[in-house]
Design an enzyme around this catalytic site. Structure first.
Site, PDB file in Angstrom:
ATOM      1  N   HIS A 281       0.755  -1.237  -0.039  1.00 21.89           N
ATOM      2  CA  HIS A 281      -0.040  -0.214   0.013  1.00 21.89           C
ATOM      3  C   HIS A 281       1.070   1.235   0.061  1.00 21.89           C
ATOM      4  CE1 HIS A 281      -3.670   2.312   1.169  1.00 21.89           C
ATOM      5  NE2 HIS A 281      -2.829   3.058   1.511  1.00 21.89           N
ATOM      6  N   GLU A 285       1.542   4.111  -3.174  1.00 17.03           N
ATOM      7  CA  GLU A 285       1.193   5.191  -3.182  1.00 17.03           C
ATOM      8  C   GLU A 285       2.058   6.214  -3.344  1.00 17.03           C
ATOM      9  OE1 GLU A 285      -1.848   6.547  -2.945  1.00 17.03           O
ATOM     10  OE2 GLU A 285      -2.921   4.855  -2.424  1.00 17.03           O
ATOM     11  N   LYS A 288       3.101   6.296  -6.996  1.00 21.31           N
ATOM     12  CA  LYS A 288       2.243   6.871  -7.837  1.00 21.31           C
ATOM     13  C   LYS A 288       2.548   8.150  -7.976  1.00 21.31           C
ATOM     14  CE  LYS A 288      -1.827   5.696  -6.247  1.00 21.31           C
ATOM     15  NZ  LYS A 288      -3.227   5.523  -5.844  1.00 21.31           N
ATOM     16  N   ASN A 289       2.705   8.935  -6.600  1.00 19.48           N
ATOM     17  CA  ASN A 289       3.186  10.290  -6.615  1.00 19.48           C
ATOM     18  C   ASN A 289       4.283  10.542  -7.418  1.00 19.48           C
ATOM     19  OD1 ASN A 289       1.071  10.601  -4.875  1.00 19.48           O
ATOM     20  ND2 ASN A 289       2.152  10.702  -2.866  1.00 19.48           N
TER      21      ASN A 289
HETATM   22  P1  ADP Z   1      -2.909  12.900  -4.305  1.00 21.33           P
HETATM   23  O1  ADP Z   1      -1.670  11.872  -4.975  1.00 21.33           O
HETATM   24  O2  ADP Z   1      -4.035  12.106  -4.375  1.00 21.33           O
HETATM   25  O3  ADP Z   1      -2.833  14.142  -4.517  1.00 21.33           O
HETATM   26  P2  ADP Z   1      -1.271  12.343  -2.004  1.00 21.33           P
HETATM   27  O4  ADP Z   1      -1.649  12.291  -0.494  1.00 21.33           O
HETATM   28  O5  ADP Z   1      -0.541  11.360  -2.352  1.00 21.33           O
HETATM   29  O6  ADP Z   1      -2.655  12.644  -2.508  1.00 21.33           O
HETATM   30  O7  ADP Z   1      -0.226  13.563  -2.442  1.00 21.33           O
HETATM   31  C1  ADP Z   1      -0.829  14.957  -2.094  1.00 21.33           C
HETATM   32  C2  ADP Z   1      -0.196  15.944  -2.895  1.00 21.33           C
HETATM   33  O8  ADP Z   1       1.388  16.041  -2.325  1.00 21.33           O
HETATM   34  C3  ADP Z   1      -0.051  15.507  -4.269  1.00 21.33           C
HETATM   35  O9  ADP Z   1      -1.166  15.901  -4.831  1.00 21.33           O
HETATM   36  C4  ADP Z   1       1.225  16.581  -4.897  1.00 21.33           C
HETATM   37  O10 ADP Z   1       0.777  18.042  -4.746  1.00 21.33           O
HETATM   38  C5  ADP Z   1       2.150  16.519  -3.494  1.00 21.33           C
HETATM   39  N1  ADP Z   1       3.113  15.364  -3.798  1.00 21.33           N
HETATM   40  C6  ADP Z   1       3.127  13.862  -3.043  1.00 21.33           C
HETATM   41  N2  ADP Z   1       4.246  13.337  -3.367  1.00 21.33           N
HETATM   42  C7  ADP Z   1       4.982  14.146  -4.359  1.00 21.33           C
HETATM   43  C8  ADP Z   1       6.244  14.053  -5.166  1.00 21.33           C
HETATM   44  N3  ADP Z   1       6.893  12.952  -5.040  1.00 21.33           N
HETATM   45  N4  ADP Z   1       6.390  15.094  -5.847  1.00 21.33           N
HETATM   46  C9  ADP Z   1       5.859  16.339  -5.902  1.00 21.33           C
HETATM   47  N5  ADP Z   1       4.691  16.467  -5.423  1.00 21.33           N
HETATM   48  C10 ADP Z   1       4.095  15.445  -4.410  1.00 21.33           C
HETATM   49 MG    MG Z   2      -0.989  10.287  -4.319  1.00 19.60          MG
END
Ligand code: ADP
Ligand code: MG
Length: 422
Positions: A281, A285, A288-289
């Site tokens: 999990h 996540e 994907k980010n």
């Molecule tokens: P989601 O992916 O649904 O937006 P997350 O909690 O996974 O929700 O991430 C929240 C926000 O944090 C993302 O929308 C993005 O703006 C920022 N973020 C997270 N991980 C990264 C990353 N590796 N690089 C740049 N921004 C990131």
């Molecule tokens: Mg995310």
């Protein structure tokens, strides 16, 4: 019940030392195998009350159960307890579950009744509360199993049904919070709401671990190297391989381009006891980010997309995984917000979340991997951090704005940390 049947936790929780004869008539005496609780701090001692006859009587017992504390367990205790899943041990485990899960469900009902800002009155939140009430009622109306074999398995099947019908709860709660935001502008960045959600989802993780452990040991075929759902030789590089495949496939569908490569580096042979589903999990996540950030940051550049690195390190205390990307980083001012539920820079949340679609009987509409959006709920990071913290680990993010982001998953290697039930 002999005094030796009582665990330290039961003593601490102030259980009545002996059941009066009249009360005991509705509850058969516990089997002698109860000494096995030396492995696990849970108690099998039934709370002192008459067997409820209907839902209403059952619900009246909620405050009593909610007055008891939940008893956190550690990964190591679950492994030690489940190593020899004899029929006696499984019966004992079922009896422990009968009490512990009732207590944990009761806590959630009470909290769901008393949320601030009218959140308790939101339809989706009420639905979640009813689900918890029904599960609590089903559990305590079901007589505690007293015979090993068939009787224990039938009870474990009830646990499985309860787990399955709670499958959609994260989405339902998310919808409640979204409704609240639309109604009065208060969102999950509100401290009360986010700490409630942390408690609620952590508790949910714990309940699902306990149920899945029992279901796996009692109803499913044993797998080599596993104790229930715990892989005693969980190999982060393998789990990472699966998460990379899934995240890249999703990224490909979403962007229509070849997604960035992901390289696994460091200790690829490392094995340690862990619940693979939890590790998967978190990695899914974070990947994907990273894939999304890398793609969005570099899509206009003629050069190849910079790969994402996944580094595995083995320490004395911790297993640490780092996911490092060159996706441009996160502005420092946004860093506190990324841990709040629903903070996202992705386009509007998916229709499936907002639509108040009819939930089929049984309650579950598990979103399929295929229809999962790559981003947009803002739940990825806060939920992953709960999984990391659950057995005493941590998830942290460091960003270099203008370059990239490093995410660190720290997992307690010895498995001796108790569930972080907040
Ligand atoms: P989601 O992916 O649904 O937006 P997350 O909690 O996974 O929700 O991430 C929240 C926000 O944090 C993302 O929308 C993005 O703006 C920022 N973020 C997270 N991980 C990264 C990353 N590796 N690089 C740049 N921004 C990131
Ligand atoms: Mg995310």
């Amino acid at each position: 019940l002999r005094p030796r049947n009582r665990t330290l936790a039961a003593v601490a929780a102030g259980d009545p030392p002996l059941l009066p004869a009249a009360a005991a008539s509705s509850i058969s005496p516990a089997p002698p195998s109860l000494t096995d609780t030396r492995y696990i701090p849970l108690s099998a001692q039934p709370l002192f009350h008459r067997q409820p006859r209907d839902r209403e009587e059952a619900l009246e017992l909620i405050p009593r159960y909610a007055r008891r504390s939940a008893t956190p367990v550690s990964l190591r205790q679950l492994v030690d307890f489940g190593r020899k899943p004899t029929a006696e041990r499984l019966l004992l485990a079922a009896q422990l579950m009968h009490r512990e899960l009732s207590i944990r469900l009761a806590h959630r009902v009470v909290e769901l009744q008393s949320l601030p800002y009218g959140l308790s009155d939101m339809r989706s939140v009420q639905r979640v509360r009813e689900l918890y009430e029904n599960s609590f009622a089903d559990l305590i109306m079901y007589p505690r199993p007293e015979r090993k074999g068939e009787e224990e398995r039938r009870f474990t099947e009830l646990l499985r049904r309860i787990r399955d019908r709670h499958a959609d709860v994260v989405r339902q709660m998310a919808r409640g919070v979204l409704e609240l935001k639309q109604a009065c502008g208060l969102g999950a960045d509100n401290l009360h709401i986010s700490s409630f959600l942390d408690r609620f989802y952590t508790s949910r993780i714990g309940i699902r671990v306990l149920i899945s452990q029992q279901v796996s040991m009692s109803l499913e075929r044993a797998r080599q190297g596993y104790v229930g759902i715990i892989n005693t030789r969980c190999r982060p590089a393998h789990v990472a391989g699966d998460a990379i495949d899934a995240a890249r496939a999703l990224a490909y569908r979403y962007f229509g381009d070849e997604p960035p490569a992901v390289r696994i580096l460091g200790n690829v042979d490392l094995e340690f006891p862990f619940i693979e589903g939890h590790l998967y999990h978190m990695l899914f996540e974070l990947l994907k980010n990273s894939l999304r950030a890398t793609y969005e940051c570099h899509r206009d550049s003629p050069d190849a997309l910079p790969p994402v690195k996944l580094i595995i390190a083995d320490g004395q205390e911790d297993v640490t995984l780092k996911i490092a990307d060159e996706g441009g980083g996160i502005p420092r001012s946004s860093l506190p917000e990324i841990w709040t539920y629903m903070f996202t820079t992705a386009p509007a949340p998916p229709e499936s979340l907002i639509q108040d679609d009819v939930i089929p009987p049984g309650g579950a509409t598990p979103a399929s991997r295929d229809t999962d959006p790559i981003a947009g709920l803002g739940y990825g990071l806060p939920l992953s951090r709960l999984y990391a913290r659950y057995f005493g680990g941590e998830l942290s993010i460091t960003s270099m704005e203008g370059y990239g982001t490093d995410a660190y998953i720290h997992l307690a290697k010895l498995g001796n940390k108790l569930e972080a039930l907040v």
